[in-house]
Write a protein that holds these residues in place. Sequence first.
Motif, PDB file in Angstrom:
ATOM      1  N   LEU A   1      26.388  -0.657  -1.410  1.00 44.02           N
ATOM      2  CA  LEU A   1      25.287  -1.514  -0.991  1.00 44.02           C
ATOM      3  C   LEU A   1      25.759  -2.953  -1.015  1.00 44.02           C
ATOM      4  O   LEU A   1      26.555  -3.341  -1.881  1.00 44.02           O
TER       5      LEU A   1
ATOM      6  N   ALA B   1      23.972  -0.508   3.716  1.00 43.36           N
ATOM      7  CA  ALA B   1      24.153   0.590   2.773  1.00 43.36           C
ATOM      8  C   ALA B   1      24.962   1.676   3.463  1.00 43.36           C
ATOM      9  O   ALA B   1      24.765   1.954   4.648  1.00 43.36           O
TER      10      ALA B   1
ATOM     11  N   LEU C   1      17.127   2.189  -2.687  1.00 41.60           N
ATOM     12  CA  LEU C   1      18.274   3.038  -3.016  1.00 41.60           C
ATOM     13  C   LEU C   1      17.825   4.460  -3.323  1.00 41.60           C
ATOM     14  O   LEU C   1      18.472   5.430  -2.897  1.00 41.60           O
TER      15      LEU C   1
ATOM     16  N   PRO D   1      21.326  -2.822  -5.839  1.00 39.84           N
ATOM     17  CA  PRO D   1      19.952  -2.940  -5.323  1.00 39.84           C
ATOM     18  C   PRO D   1      19.189  -4.043  -6.030  1.00 39.84           C
ATOM     19  O   PRO D   1      19.391  -4.305  -7.224  1.00 39.84           O
TER      20      PRO D   1
ATOM     21  N   ASP E   1      22.185  -0.747   8.342  1.00 41.64           N
ATOM     22  CA  ASP E   1      22.298  -2.173   8.043  1.00 41.64           C
ATOM     23  C   ASP E   1      21.166  -2.952   8.700  1.00 41.64           C
ATOM     24  O   ASP E   1      20.329  -2.397   9.432  1.00 41.64           O
TER      25      ASP E   1
ATOM     26  N   PRO F   1      27.947   5.531  -3.101  1.00 42.07           N
ATOM     27  CA  PRO F   1      27.241   4.611  -2.211  1.00 42.07           C
ATOM     28  C   PRO F   1      27.748   3.173  -2.331  1.00 42.07           C
ATOM     29  O   PRO F   1      28.120   2.722  -3.415  1.00 42.07           O
TER      30      PRO F   1
END
Length: 299
Positions: free
Chosen positions: A195, A220, A250, A13, A237, A193
């Motif tokens: 990203l 993400a 996030l 992030p 996205d 996750p």
Amino acid sequence: MPARITACYPDLPAKESVLFENSQYQVGRDHDCEVRLNHPSVSRKHALVNARGEHWYLKDGLSSNGVRINGQVIDDGQLSSNDIISLGEIDCLFELKTKQQLDSIDAHNEWRIQQSRKSYNELASQSLLDALDEQLYSLLNLTGTQRGLVMLGNSPEALTVCAAKGMSHQDFHSKSFEGSVGAMQRALQQRSPVLAMDVKLDHLLASRESIQRKQIAALACIPLLADNNLVGVVYTDSKEANKVLTELDLEILNLVSEQIKINSEAIVLQNEISAILSNIPEHIFAEQQPIKEQILAVH
């Protein structure tokens, strides 16, 4: 005038730092830096940012990989709003912000957090699938992404789309899936996750045909886990150029995904109960038909 620096990582992030005129800020990898950029291409004491009079300046701190403003190498240069600062491989957006603008941003961010913490109970009057749609819409709205979907299933092979915004209800196994197959696979394998901002710089995703053809700029993917067991996945996205997902984004993604997970578990449980009840002979419920109808009802 105060300023804000947004450091953009390819697979983390974005980190935002607010600067005030009466201070100077060391930028680098060292823990003592006021603006810390944790990346191997950034030196421990990479650069210095400070205000002189009415203007902000950026000075190279004898870094290994140099300092650039809008692509031009500098030793000591004046900054303007919306300049791109490059420190090693990390690009940072420099913006001038008034005190009123910063206060407004803080208030809006607090509102976003409060909205992302809306209790699942507030959606209890809706059907589970309608609630899932609303939660997905909230996630897109609060993070500023354009498209998204929620897939439910206890294995990658079993995942099916239960909610979608801006995308068709195509499973990610399908050739016509509109998102990043690579991000989905990585999130499911790592069970954590994924990203990506400026996705073309992410070597694990950039080579994917889905990224190149679909022109995805930021994404993400959050696996939904209950006791470390997969129950689904949330994907979102954006094709918007220069879109970044910040640390706050996030946090919001995780908060809303947790609410979606609770809803998803309820949907899975409801489907299991319905499957069991559908196999019970009708005569067993003959005298308790209202009870059966109540059990099978979608809340």
